[in-house]
Design an enzyme around this catalytic site. Structure first.
Site, short mmCIF file in Angstrom:
data_model
loop_
_atom_site.label_atom_id
_atom_site.label_comp_id
_atom_site.label_asym_id
_atom_site.label_seq_id
_atom_site.Cartn_x
_atom_site.Cartn_y
_atom_site.Cartn_z
N ASP A 35 0.83 -1.21 0.00
CA ASP A 35 0.00 0.00 0.00
C ASP A 35 0.86 1.26 0.00
O ASP A 35 1.95 1.28 0.58
CB ASP A 35 -0.88 -0.03 1.25
CG ASP A 35 -2.08 0.90 1.13
OD1 ASP A 35 -2.38 1.36 0.01
OD2 ASP A 35 -2.71 1.17 2.16
N ASN A 37 1.56 3.40 -2.95
CA ASN A 37 2.32 3.77 -4.15
C ASN A 37 2.10 5.22 -4.57
O ASN A 37 3.06 5.95 -4.84
CB ASN A 37 1.93 2.85 -5.32
CG ASN A 37 2.39 1.42 -5.12
OD1 ASN A 37 3.40 1.17 -4.48
ND2 ASN A 37 1.64 0.48 -5.67
N ARG A 38 0.85 5.63 -4.63
CA ARG A 38 0.56 7.00 -5.08
C ARG A 38 1.02 8.03 -4.06
O ARG A 38 1.54 9.09 -4.43
CB ARG A 38 -0.94 7.15 -5.35
CG ARG A 38 -1.44 6.37 -6.57
CD ARG A 38 -2.94 6.48 -6.71
NE ARG A 38 -3.62 5.98 -5.52
CZ ARG A 38 -4.89 6.20 -5.23
NH1 ARG A 38 -5.62 6.95 -6.03
NH2 ARG A 38 -5.45 5.68 -4.15
N ARG A 39 0.84 7.73 -2.78
CA ARG A 39 1.28 8.67 -1.75
C ARG A 39 2.80 8.81 -1.74
O ARG A 39 3.34 9.90 -1.52
CB ARG A 39 0.76 8.23 -0.38
CG ARG A 39 -0.70 8.58 -0.14
CD ARG A 39 -1.24 7.90 1.09
NE ARG A 39 -1.52 6.49 0.85
CZ ARG A 39 -1.89 5.62 1.78
NH1 ARG A 39 -1.99 6.02 3.04
NH2 ARG A 39 -2.14 4.37 1.48
N SER A 81 -7.59 -5.15 -5.20
CA SER A 81 -8.85 -5.80 -4.87
C SER A 81 -9.85 -5.60 -6.00
O SER A 81 -9.62 -4.80 -6.93
CB SER A 81 -9.42 -5.21 -3.58
OG SER A 81 -9.82 -3.85 -3.80
N ASP A 83 -12.65 -4.11 -5.60
CA ASP A 83 -13.10 -2.72 -5.43
C ASP A 83 -12.12 -1.74 -6.06
O ASP A 83 -12.52 -0.72 -6.64
CB ASP A 83 -13.28 -2.39 -3.95
CG ASP A 83 -14.60 -2.88 -3.40
OD1 ASP A 83 -15.47 -3.27 -4.20
OD2 ASP A 83 -14.77 -2.90 -2.16
N ASN A 84 -10.81 -2.00 -5.92
CA ASN A 84 -9.81 -1.14 -6.56
C ASN A 84 -10.06 -1.04 -8.06
O ASN A 84 -10.01 0.05 -8.65
CB ASN A 84 -8.40 -1.70 -6.35
CG ASN A 84 -7.91 -1.60 -4.93
OD1 ASN A 84 -7.09 -2.41 -4.49
ND2 ASN A 84 -8.39 -0.63 -4.16
N MET A 216 -7.12 -4.91 7.46
CA MET A 216 -6.81 -6.00 6.53
C MET A 216 -7.43 -5.81 5.16
O MET A 216 -7.00 -6.42 4.19
CB MET A 216 -7.28 -7.33 7.13
CG MET A 216 -6.47 -7.77 8.34
SD MET A 216 -4.76 -8.20 7.91
CE MET A 216 -5.02 -9.76 7.07
N SER A 217 -8.48 -4.99 5.06
CA SER A 217 -9.13 -4.71 3.78
C SER A 217 -9.56 -5.97 3.04
O SER A 217 -9.43 -6.07 1.81
CB SER A 217 -8.19 -3.87 2.89
OG SER A 217 -7.90 -2.64 3.50
#
Length: 260
Positions: A35, A37-39, A81, A83-84, A216-217
């Site tokens: 988690d 990458n963009r940030r 995911s 949803d992503n 955990m998503s």
């Protein structure tokens, strides 16, 4: 001058951390939520934060080498995911899929790679080119004999995985002529586990999530029931070897109670 001193200090610290793990209890299976990458790209000053996905994809190759070097033979990497894929901007999703095709799938099929690739997720929600690249990676690495296994969790949803496992089990039992009552009487956790994406592999001992998120998503809801969890504030492309070794040191220091 300062950069070389800093580099030497880092190398010394990494060696010390590695030495602390000699003889320690290490995980057989590490699962990673990659988690941030963009940030990370935003923090690094990139105008187009989607470039973070390339750095993140390339970094997976490096982390897999760390795992292989220390003898961790099972890794599950949470790439995206369901949803992503459904909710994010189409341009970002297209860029991410391209990185999977050009970086992850391509590098894992090199002759020098020891990893056998497995996909975990709904391939039907992926673009044809991404689905094809992952299937080629699976086929090209099918006969790798070093015993290293990488599960690429893409188009993944933990609840959907469990639902599909139960559905497949019921269909299998139904074809064998068993009644619902009979199936219900014999149903076991082990039977369900054989129909999960990670069937035949040990459950993850350690789950690492980068970027500071503490959840955990929906990742490996069944398999990670007794996993040790390690959260770090570092964004995925900036996840260093010392961060990895710290996670292993933290794991080695814990007394696993498996739900007790």
């Amino acid at each position: 001058m300062w950069k070389s001193v800093k580099g030497a200090a880092y190398s010394l610290y990494a060696r010390r951390l590695r030495a602390q793990l000699d003889g320690a209890s290490l995980p057989r299976h590490v699962a990673i939520v990659m988690d941030g990458n963009r940030r990370w790209a935003r923090q690094a000053g990139f105008a187009d934060t989607r470039v973070g996905h390339r750095y993140g994809a390339e970094h997976l190759d490096e982390v897999l080498q760390w795992c292989a070097d220390i003898g961790i033979k099972h890794v599950t990497a949470f790439v995206a995911s369901v949803d992503n894929l459904r909710k994010r901007d189409s341009g970002e999703v297209d860029n991410l899929m391209r990185m999977i095709e050009e970086v992850v799938a391509e590098r894992l099929t090199r002759s020098s790679s020891v990893w056998q690739v497995h996909t975990a997720g709904r391939l039907d929600v992926l673009p044809d080119s991404t689905r094809h690249a992952l299937k080629l990676a699976e086929e090209a690495t099918r006969h790798h004999e070093a015993g290293f296994h990488l599960n690429v969790a893409i188009g993944y949803d933990g609840r959907e995985e469990i639902l599909n496992a139960i559905r497949c089990l019921l269909e299998e039992e139904g074809r064998a002529g068993h009644s619902i009552d009979d199936i219900a009487q014999r149903l076991s956790a082990d039977q369900i586990a054989t129909h999960l994406y990670t069937s035949g592999q040990p459950d993850p001992d350690l789950v690492i999530r980068t970027s500071g998120e503490r959840r955990m998503s929906g990742f490996l809801l069944w398999q990670a029931a007794y996993s040790e969890l390690h959260f770090t504030d570092v964004y995925w492309p900036g996840f260093r070897k010392v961060d990895f070794l710290r996670a292993l040191r933290s794991y080695a220091a814990r007394h696993r109670r498996f739900g007790a």
